[in-house]
Design an enzyme around this catalytic site. Sequence first.
Site, PDB file in Angstrom:
ATOM      1  N   ASP A 238     -20.154  -9.246 -22.732  1.00  0.00           N
ATOM      2  CA  ASP A 238     -21.031  -8.108 -22.487  1.00  0.00           C
ATOM      3  C   ASP A 238     -21.904  -8.340 -21.258  1.00  0.00           C
ATOM      4  O   ASP A 238     -22.424  -9.440 -21.048  1.00  0.00           O
ATOM      5  CB  ASP A 238     -21.916  -7.880 -23.720  1.00  0.00           C
ATOM      6  CG  ASP A 238     -22.690  -6.578 -23.647  1.00  0.00           C
ATOM      7  OD1 ASP A 238     -22.228  -5.650 -22.948  1.00  0.00           O
ATOM      8  OD2 ASP A 238     -23.749  -6.491 -24.290  1.00  0.00           O
TER       9      ASP A 238
ATOM     10  N   CYS B 207     -15.444  -0.771 -25.669  1.00  0.00           N
ATOM     11  CA  CYS B 207     -15.986  -2.125 -25.681  1.00  0.00           C
ATOM     12  C   CYS B 207     -16.966  -2.153 -26.846  1.00  0.00           C
ATOM     13  O   CYS B 207     -16.583  -1.821 -27.963  1.00  0.00           O
ATOM     14  CB  CYS B 207     -16.619  -2.483 -24.339  1.00  0.00           C
ATOM     15  SG  CYS B 207     -17.730  -1.233 -23.657  1.00  0.00           S
TER      16      CYS B 207
ATOM     17  N   SER C 190     -16.033  -0.645 -20.603  1.00  0.00           N
ATOM     18  CA  SER C 190     -15.119   0.504 -20.672  1.00  0.00           C
ATOM     19  C   SER C 190     -15.137   1.286 -19.370  1.00  0.00           C
ATOM     20  O   SER C 190     -14.091   1.683 -18.847  1.00  0.00           O
ATOM     21  CB  SER C 190     -15.510   1.423 -21.837  1.00  0.00           C
ATOM     22  OG  SER C 190     -15.379   0.753 -23.079  1.00  0.00           O
TER      23      SER C 190
END
Length: 362
Positions: free
Chosen positions: A260, A292, A299
């Site tokens: 992330d 995601c 994404s």
Amino acid sequence: MRGGIREKKGYLLEKSSFKILFFGYLKGDVQQTASQKSLVSSQFSDGPIPSPSARSSTSSWCEEPVQSNMDISTGHMILSYMEDHLKNKNRLEKEWEALCAYQAEPNATTVAQQEENTQKNRSRTVVPYDHSRICLKGENSHDNSDYINASPIMDHDPRNPAYIATQGPLPATVADFWQMVWENGCVVIVMLTPLAENGVKQCYHYWPDEGSNLYHIYEVNLVSEHIWCEDFLVRSFYLKNLQTNETRTVTQFHFLSWNDQRVPTSTRSLLDFRRKVNKCYRGRSCPVVVHCSDGAGRSGTYILIDMVLNKMAKGAKEIDIAATLEHLRDQRPGMVQTKEQFEFALTAVAEEVNAILKALPQ
């Protein structure tokens, strides 16, 4: 499993802005090769990695080769321009600042902010716009609601979205997720997040590890799990609507090594991952589900790369990557969340051009 993707494109560069203009003709052939083995094996081209489940199958990973008859001088001109843009950090910084200042209009999110829907959102800021959201059929929903945190993403055809950008399902929204997949005719899911990072849950485990699970009226059977390499694997599901007894095969491509707010360590594995996704999707008209955790950072980056490269493949006359990102943000907030992700997208496009050049006879 073998196949080819034919691409047409040619190029003319405009130095005054970050645009690539196209004029010529290119025919590319992307060949996919992989052995589809049913036996469990721990042998990989890059060394052994553990099988995630007893139902997994593995193969010796072979990167998708790229072949093309693109003019060498034209290709080098494109690559030189892209690399110059990436090296000019001041220019990149100003472009990112302009993108951060961009405001989509309209941008109302009143439905997503309704009390009954807020608990269905992973993020307070990444929610679908009122004018651009996927609506479920309330009569088929487990809670009679039409809301899901998902946005249709259009490319050139406003009637047919090319993607659905959505968050990773929560425990309470798994049935909504599969309802969305079913009602939109989706057959390909691109998952860009691990289930958890550093003890923080990123996405609910929305599929069975073996056998089948029932999510409201949608029965999901795991057919196979195929490890391509240490970076990604592919799962095949048999999706059944128990209300109508109709069935469909859905393929999930799961990229494992993208944390992330960060970017993958290299573009190579993601570009090969994309080629395999597109090989499976080729010839279909339904949207690709891309998610995601929040459905915006990773994404958005993946969709930006894929959309730009697909435009090139279709012989588009003009490509503006910053404008393409604004187009994505018109449809879902927060698409591509960091400058590093934007820079990674630029690098990936340059690397794909470089891969084509390397495949050319010198």
